[in-house]
Design a protein around this motif. Structure first.
Motif, mmCIF file in Angstrom:
data_model
loop_
_atom_site.group_PDB
_atom_site.id
_atom_site.type_symbol
_atom_site.label_atom_id
_atom_site.label_comp_id
_atom_site.label_asym_id
_atom_site.label_seq_id
_atom_site.Cartn_x
_atom_site.Cartn_y
_atom_site.Cartn_z
ATOM 1 N N TYR A 768 -47.348 -4.768 -52.599
ATOM 2 C CA TYR A 768 -46.834 -5.197 -51.303
ATOM 3 C C TYR A 768 -46.480 -6.676 -51.447
ATOM 4 O O TYR A 768 -47.322 -7.484 -51.863
ATOM 5 C CB TYR A 768 -47.886 -5.012 -50.215
ATOM 6 C CG TYR A 768 -48.295 -3.581 -49.981
ATOM 7 C CD1 TYR A 768 -47.757 -2.852 -48.926
ATOM 8 C CD2 TYR A 768 -49.206 -2.942 -50.817
ATOM 9 C CE1 TYR A 768 -48.125 -1.530 -48.703
ATOM 10 C CE2 TYR A 768 -49.583 -1.622 -50.606
ATOM 11 C CZ TYR A 768 -49.040 -0.920 -49.548
ATOM 12 O OH TYR A 768 -49.406 0.393 -49.337
ATOM 13 N N HIS A 769 -45.265 -7.062 -51.083
ATOM 14 C CA HIS A 769 -44.841 -8.431 -51.370
ATOM 15 C C HIS A 769 -43.803 -8.891 -50.354
ATOM 16 O O HIS A 769 -43.254 -8.085 -49.583
ATOM 17 C CB HIS A 769 -44.256 -8.512 -52.774
ATOM 18 C CG HIS A 769 -42.992 -7.714 -52.938
ATOM 19 N ND1 HIS A 769 -41.733 -8.292 -52.878
ATOM 20 C CD2 HIS A 769 -42.781 -6.379 -53.137
ATOM 21 C CE1 HIS A 769 -40.819 -7.349 -53.045
ATOM 22 N NE2 HIS A 769 -41.424 -6.180 -53.219
ATOM 23 N N GLY A 770 -43.545 -10.201 -50.377
ATOM 24 C CA GLY A 770 -42.510 -10.733 -49.503
ATOM 25 C C GLY A 770 -42.626 -12.233 -49.321
ATOM 26 O O GLY A 770 -43.504 -12.886 -49.896
ATOM 27 N N ASP A 771 -41.739 -12.765 -48.508
ATOM 28 C CA ASP A 771 -41.791 -14.183 -48.156
ATOM 29 C C ASP A 771 -42.923 -14.414 -47.167
ATOM 30 O O ASP A 771 -43.368 -13.493 -46.470
ATOM 31 C CB ASP A 771 -40.462 -14.630 -47.544
ATOM 32 C CG ASP A 771 -39.309 -14.466 -48.513
ATOM 33 O OD1 ASP A 771 -39.536 -14.642 -49.724
ATOM 34 O OD2 ASP A 771 -38.190 -14.151 -48.064
ATOM 35 N N CYS A 772 -43.384 -15.658 -47.092
ATOM 36 C CA CYS A 772 -44.493 -15.953 -46.181
ATOM 37 C C CYS A 772 -44.497 -17.433 -45.835
ATOM 38 O O CYS A 772 -43.748 -18.229 -46.412
ATOM 39 C CB CYS A 772 -45.828 -15.567 -46.806
ATOM 40 S SG CYS A 772 -46.246 -16.536 -48.288
ATOM 41 N N GLN A 773 -45.351 -17.786 -44.906
ATOM 42 C CA GLN A 773 -45.606 -19.187 -44.589
ATOM 43 C C GLN A 773 -46.859 -19.609 -45.339
ATOM 44 O O GLN A 773 -47.953 -19.094 -45.086
ATOM 45 C CB GLN A 773 -45.795 -19.388 -43.079
ATOM 46 C CG GLN A 773 -44.536 -19.183 -42.268
ATOM 47 C CD GLN A 773 -44.748 -19.499 -40.796
ATOM 48 O OE1 GLN A 773 -45.867 -19.451 -40.292
ATOM 49 N NE2 GLN A 773 -43.674 -19.825 -40.099
ATOM 50 N N TYR A 774 -46.679 -20.540 -46.273
ATOM 51 C CA TYR A 774 -47.800 -20.958 -47.116
ATOM 52 C C TYR A 774 -48.671 -21.970 -46.373
ATOM 53 O O TYR A 774 -48.177 -22.962 -45.825
ATOM 54 C CB TYR A 774 -47.295 -21.580 -48.410
ATOM 55 C CG TYR A 774 -48.384 -22.059 -49.331
ATOM 56 C CD1 TYR A 774 -48.884 -21.226 -50.322
ATOM 57 C CD2 TYR A 774 -48.930 -23.329 -49.198
ATOM 58 C CE1 TYR A 774 -49.894 -21.650 -51.175
ATOM 59 C CE2 TYR A 774 -49.944 -23.766 -50.038
ATOM 60 C CZ TYR A 774 -50.422 -22.921 -51.021
ATOM 61 O OH TYR A 774 -51.427 -23.352 -51.844
ATOM 62 N N LYS A 810 -55.943 -7.006 -55.384
ATOM 63 C CA LYS A 810 -55.794 -8.415 -55.730
ATOM 64 C C LYS A 810 -54.676 -9.028 -54.902
ATOM 65 O O LYS A 810 -53.599 -8.436 -54.778
ATOM 66 C CB LYS A 810 -55.470 -8.585 -57.223
ATOM 67 C CG LYS A 810 -56.505 -7.999 -58.167
ATOM 68 C CD LYS A 810 -57.823 -8.746 -58.103
ATOM 69 C CE LYS A 810 -58.816 -8.182 -59.118
ATOM 70 N NZ LYS A 810 -60.149 -8.827 -58.999
ATOM 71 N N ALA A 811 -54.921 -10.197 -54.339
ATOM 72 C CA ALA A 811 -53.921 -10.868 -53.503
ATOM 73 C C ALA A 811 -53.629 -12.254 -54.043
ATOM 74 O O ALA A 811 -54.491 -12.896 -54.656
ATOM 75 C CB ALA A 811 -54.413 -10.968 -52.062
ATOM 76 N N ASN A 812 -52.411 -12.711 -53.805
ATOM 77 C CA ASN A 812 -52.025 -14.053 -54.230
ATOM 78 C C ASN A 812 -50.947 -14.586 -53.286
ATOM 79 O O ASN A 812 -50.131 -13.831 -52.766
ATOM 80 C CB ASN A 812 -51.502 -14.036 -55.666
ATOM 81 C CG ASN A 812 -51.341 -15.429 -56.234
ATOM 82 O OD1 ASN A 812 -52.059 -16.351 -55.837
ATOM 83 N ND2 ASN A 812 -50.404 -15.610 -57.137
ATOM 84 N N MET A 813 -50.989 -15.888 -53.078
ATOM 85 C CA MET A 813 -49.968 -16.567 -52.294
ATOM 86 C C MET A 813 -49.583 -17.834 -53.041
ATOM 87 O O MET A 813 -50.452 -18.603 -53.464
ATOM 88 C CB MET A 813 -50.488 -16.921 -50.894
ATOM 89 C CG MET A 813 -49.444 -17.581 -49.982
ATOM 90 S SD MET A 813 -50.100 -17.964 -48.332
ATOM 91 C CE MET A 813 -50.208 -16.325 -47.617
ATOM 92 N N VAL A 814 -48.286 -18.033 -53.275
ATOM 93 C CA VAL A 814 -47.824 -19.185 -54.042
ATOM 94 C C VAL A 814 -46.854 -20.018 -53.216
ATOM 95 O O VAL A 814 -46.174 -19.508 -52.319
ATOM 96 C CB VAL A 814 -47.147 -18.741 -55.359
ATOM 97 C CG1 VAL A 814 -48.142 -18.036 -56.262
ATOM 98 C CG2 VAL A 814 -45.944 -17.858 -55.085
ATOM 99 N N LYS A 815 -46.813 -21.288 -53.570
ATOM 100 C CA LYS A 815 -45.934 -22.228 -52.868
ATOM 101 C C LYS A 815 -44.616 -22.411 -53.593
ATOM 102 O O LYS A 815 -43.587 -22.701 -52.975
ATOM 103 C CB LYS A 815 -46.656 -23.568 -52.742
ATOM 104 C CG LYS A 815 -46.007 -24.567 -51.811
ATOM 105 C CD LYS A 815 -46.885 -25.797 -51.661
ATOM 106 C CE LYS A 815 -46.285 -26.793 -50.676
ATOM 107 N NZ LYS A 815 -47.157 -27.992 -50.532
ATOM 108 N N GLU A 816 -44.639 -22.272 -54.937
ATOM 109 C CA GLU A 816 -43.435 -22.453 -55.743
ATOM 110 C C GLU A 816 -43.314 -21.309 -56.752
ATOM 111 O O GLU A 816 -44.329 -20.734 -57.159
ATOM 112 C CB GLU A 816 -43.495 -23.789 -56.493
ATOM 113 C CG GLU A 816 -43.394 -25.003 -55.588
ATOM 114 C CD GLU A 816 -43.368 -26.302 -56.391
ATOM 115 O OE1 GLU A 816 -43.589 -26.251 -57.613
ATOM 116 O OE2 GLU A 816 -43.123 -27.354 -55.800
#
Length: 934
Positions: A768-774, A810-816
């Protein structure tokens, strides 16, 4: 014993030597560590207790049983391991699955913290818990008591667990298992161990009557075969009293069955086996010369162990030099004395060869072993080994009061299971300081003669099924051994170097500005060449300084045509030594020092990473200077590395797992060239000269470099060293910027089925993926959603359906390069269960979206997250990552994240909202690996 200490970091107090200068009686009994409190109850139950305050307010419990698969009757194969599972599925104080639920609420993670393992001869349960609440220590002992003899073993629970066990067994299916099935009977000389694999056999696991496992439990889970180990921040006397009270009523069964010692006998014969399989890449030979282990009771026994360790150290170094020969016929060679199992040890030798070169590869590798046996080692080799050995001892001694509790457990388990001694580090330190200097070349030659013998040899020739007809048989292999044994050889010549790292000191720079970040205990220097240095003094280790640097640039700056060389440049050049020193010469120059520095080039940056003791910090900084200013290229090492890579690429897709992994990577990256696996054409494009030029270019300008130092140092004391070496780094003021490469990740829904391999198993990955507000707050919400979904999948897929061993979320959120999130749900299963299990995942997600998380689920996450964070911030590694991350992301060095505030925003409603946002399925990839179709 000492291996436990030495695999930890550490470093020394010379006061330990006081009163111990006299020679040790080498035939005396090894004493027991006075810091270890041990005893035995009248029923035979044994306990080991030690106070240790690293980490603070934590304790680890281990229940050790001299009970494993070797004790199973013919109708019980696999039930020792099954019994281990059942202790998590209902005990007297924790019926059904209440144990895992209770511990998760206390911050103990299932699998990562709470776990167990079953082997041939033992079953071990582990439980780390916080001690800030004294009731938790008592509760921990309740759990140990339940595990010892209070399993409920309800028929329904047994039947539900059958599928879970089968799925755990399914995960092991593959090349490794097939090779083991062929080789293991020879390794254990066709003893009972050959028919007692701990995982068991399907026909019994699926159909055994409940009475059969109850019989196993009744016979073997008894106090005279059990011990508890308690190490941590506890009151030793209080814990002992509780153990005596709670475990005294454990009962041994009437007319108990004797616990046999199933020894593996040595036949005095040699055994040979060809092992082929369609998934084996390349050809190799493995040799095991088996020996009976002598129990370690006296100081003479301990000294012999030290001699074996020095022998291994010297042999590994010798064999390591072979790779520096031009165009060797082998890809890898290994040799040394190792433990085997149940009272056996071995001299092992293995060689993997280039295609059609097994004879030549064996000859070169085994000739080095024969040379050691025939001539021994040289005096200069031995002296270097002693220096390195004692330096490791000193390093550990300086760090002994920082030793984590987990490092003591294996020694105490060996004490109970094998009767091994546990004298404690002070005794070991004093003994080794006295005896190591007196070890001679003849001592090590005796080790070689004892272990490198012509009998009790197991020889395995391993290759691909297609090469079966060309592999050598036992008679051919025997001629190879005889040829080496009868060949003339010259003694090894040790090329001793008197070189130094730096012949002349560079022109130093100066600190031109300073800044303090008082709330974080961090200081910043700016040097005259533009280098910024960030320093965080800590006391988490007594004598360790960790360092890293990074500067904008990296290999993203290079075209796709140059990419293979650019991405390989740091490995090629940094692996070739520095200045005029080859890797071998460099290791000799650094022998006896605690300093290591390497270089890297990543997509967006380049820099160094390393560590040292405080005494050797100057050496480490000299290495930093040389990594920047004096790279070295080596044609032989480059060509050898390319040859190894070539074989890896050729054999890459013989492993079905790589087919699936590469498919996932290609699709997720939008078939990005730089994310795709290596090819022979790409490998052929790599140029040593170009790699050298790229490396020099990337490290030609340090004016934008940020160095981070974390460890036990005084800022003012290390300032002159920073000016001398970091201030002397080249500065061109190029004002570079990182190149950001945006990947075109597929949007919408897609499914890829990959048919690979013949084993009856499937692998499922849902992305599951997509754009987000970091933001830090959103990262915590995402992590909470991930953990809570995993709690649910553990229940629905494992406990209820019994069709999965361990689902992973497993989850991850990246800024770049772009602000994006991903949640990966993965599990292994039977091919016929794939659709059903994906449906269960979707049901759990739908439920979260409709109802949010329960209060219990939120509590489990919050407590677990808080406990892990408390442990993490008490480490140098955390501060390295935190400082570097804040600077590289241009987020500034502010206060640490307010974890309590962030966790305060996590509730059932926030998880409901997060599930709708992150698990909407708008962008969803299904990857499914299935067996090849007939």
């Amino acid at each position: 014993m000492r291996y436990r200490y030495w695999t930890s970091t550490g470093l020394l107090c010379l006061s330990m030597m006081a009163g111990y200068a006299q020679k040790v009686d080498q035939h005396s009994i090894i004493p027991v560590d006075t810091a270890l409190h041990t005893g035995q109850l009248p029923n035979g139950f044994t306990y080991y207790i030690r106070k240790n305050t690293v980490p603070a307010k934590r304790v680890i419990f281990y229940l050790v049983n001299k009970v494993g698969s070797i004790l199973e009757d013919d109708d019980q194969q696999g039930l020792a391991h099954f019994m281990e599972h059942m202790n998590f599925n209902g005990t007297r104080h924790f019926p059904q699955n209440e144990l895992v639920d209770y511990l998760q609420k206390a911050g103990v993670r299932f699998g990562a913290d709470l776990n167990a393992t079953t082997s041939f001869d033992e079953t071990v349960y582990q439980l780390p818990i916080p001690t800030s609440d004294p009731k938790m220590v008592s509760r921990g002992l309740d759990i140990m008591r339940d595990w010892a003899q209070e399993a409920l073993l309800e028929t329904d629970a047994i039947d539900k667990e059958r599928g879970v066990i089968i799925e755990e067994k399914r995960l092991r299916i593959g090349l490794g298992e097939r090779i083991q099935q062929k080789t293991f009977p020879l390794i254990v000389n066709n003893s009972k161990y050959a028919s007692r694999s701990p995982i068991g056999i399907d026909s019994i696991l699926l159909h055994f009557p409940a009475a059969t496992i109850r019989r196993f439990f009744h016979d073997w889970y008894r106090p005279n075969l059990q011990a508890i180990i308690v190490v941590g921040d506890i009151d030793v006397n209080q814990v002992e009293q509780q153990i005596r009270k709670q475990f005294a009523d454990l009962k041994n069964p009437p007319n108990e069955r004797p616990r046999p010692d199933y020894a593996i006998g040595l036949t005095g014969k040699n055994q040979f086996l060809q092992v082929t399989d369609p998934e084996i890449g390349g050809t190799g030979l493995e040799l095991s010369i088996k020996h009976r282990v002598n129990k370690m009771n006296t100081t003479t026994d301990y000294l012999n162990m030290v001699k074996r360790s020095l022998f291994n150290q010297l042999l590994v170094t010798r064999i390591g030099e072979l790779i520096q020969q031009p165009n060797p016929p082998f890809l890898d060679v290994n040799a040394g004395i190792k433990s085997l199992m149940n009272g056996l040890e071995q001299f092992s030798f293995s060689v993997s060869s280039k295609p059609g070169k097994l004879k030549e590869a064996f000859s070169i590798g085994w000739s080095e072993v024969e040379k050691v046996k025939r001539f021994g080692f040289t005096s200069t080799e031995l002296e270097r080994a002693k220096v390195a050995y004692l330096q490791g001892l000193e390093k550990t001694a300086r760090e002994i009061d920082k030793m984590p509790s987990s490092n003591f457990v294996n020694e105490y388990m060996a004490m109970f299971l094998k009767g091994s001694p546990s004298p404690g580090f002070n005794w070991e330190y004093n003994f080794l300081k006295t005896v190591v200097p007196d070890i001679t070349l003849e001592d090590l030659k005796e080790v070689a003669n004892k272990y490198i013998t012509n009998t009790n040899r197991d020889i395995f020739v391993i290759g691909n099924e297609n090469d079966k007809n060309t592999l050598p048989d036992s008679s051919v292999i025997e001629t190879w051994f005889n040829s080496v044994a009868s060949s003339s050889m010259e003694k090894y010549k040790d090329n001793v170097t008197d070189q130094v790292l730096l012949n002349h000191l560079p022109v130093p720079g100066k600190v031109i500005s300073q800044k303090k970040y008082s709330t974080l205990g961090i200081q910043q220097f700016t040097l005259s060449n533009g280098v910024n240095v960030w320093m965080k003094p800590t006391t988490y280790k007594n004598d360790v300084v960790q360092m890293m640097s990074f500067a904008p640039g990296g290999y993203n700056k290079y075209s796709n045509e140059e990419y293979p060389t650019a991405a390989s440049a740091s490995g090629i050049i940094a692996g070739s030594g520095v200045a005029d020193l080859s890797p071998l010469q460099l290791s000799k120059v650094l022998n006896g020092k605690s300093a290591s520095v390497n270089a890297f080039i990543s997509g967006k940056s380049q820099g160094i990473g390393g560590a040292s003791s405080l005494k050797d910090l100057e050496t480490a900084l000299q290495l930093v200077y040389l990594r920047y200013t004096a790279p070295r290229k080596d044609t032989i090492l480059f060509e050898n590395a390319m040859a190894q890579s070539r074989e890896q690429i050729i054999n890459h897709y013989k492993d079905p797992g790589n087919v699936f992994k590469d498919t996932v990577g290609a699709v997720i990256s939008g078939y990005d060239y730089r994310s795709s696996p290596g090819t022979l054409a790409r490998l052929d494009s790599i140029s040593l000269e170009k790699a050298y030029d790229i490396y020099r270019d990337r490290f030609a300008d340090a004016s934008q470099a940020n160095f981070v130092f974390v460890g036990n140092f005084d800022v003012d004391s290390i300032k002159p060293l920073l000016e001398q070496y970091l201030g002397a780094l080249p500065s061109l003021n190029r004002k570079e910027k990182s190149v950001v490469i945006h990947k075109q990740i597929p949007e919408g829904k897609l499914e890829r089925k990959v048919y690979t391999g013949k084993d009856n198993k499937a692998t499922v990955l849902l992305v599951y993926h997509g754009d987000c507000q970091y933001s830090p707050e959103n990262k915590v919400q995402l992590q909470a959603l991930s953990d809570i979904l995993q709690y649910r999948l553990l229940t629905s897929l494992r406990e209820n359906a019994g069709e999965v061993y361990t689902p992973s979320v497993k989850a991850n959120m990246v800024k770049e390069p772009d602000t994006r999130f991903a949640i990966n749900v993965s599990f292994g299963c039977a091919p016929e269960h794939v659709d059903h299990l994906i449906g269960l995942v979707e049901e759990d997600i739908k439920n979260l979206q409709q109802k949010g998380a329960t209060a219990d689920e939120v509590q489990k996450f919050k407590v677990g997250f808080q406990k892990q964070y408390e442990l993490q911030i008490e480490s140098n590694e955390f501060w390295m990552q935190f400082i570097a991350g804040q600077i590289e992301n241009k987020e500034g060095l502010k206060e640490l994240p307010n974890i309590e505030k962030q966790l305060g925003k996590v509730n059932g409603a926030s998880i409901k909202a997060a599930s709708k946002n992150y698990l909407s399925g708008k962008n969803l990839m299904h990857f499914i690996a299935l067996p090849e179709k007939n």
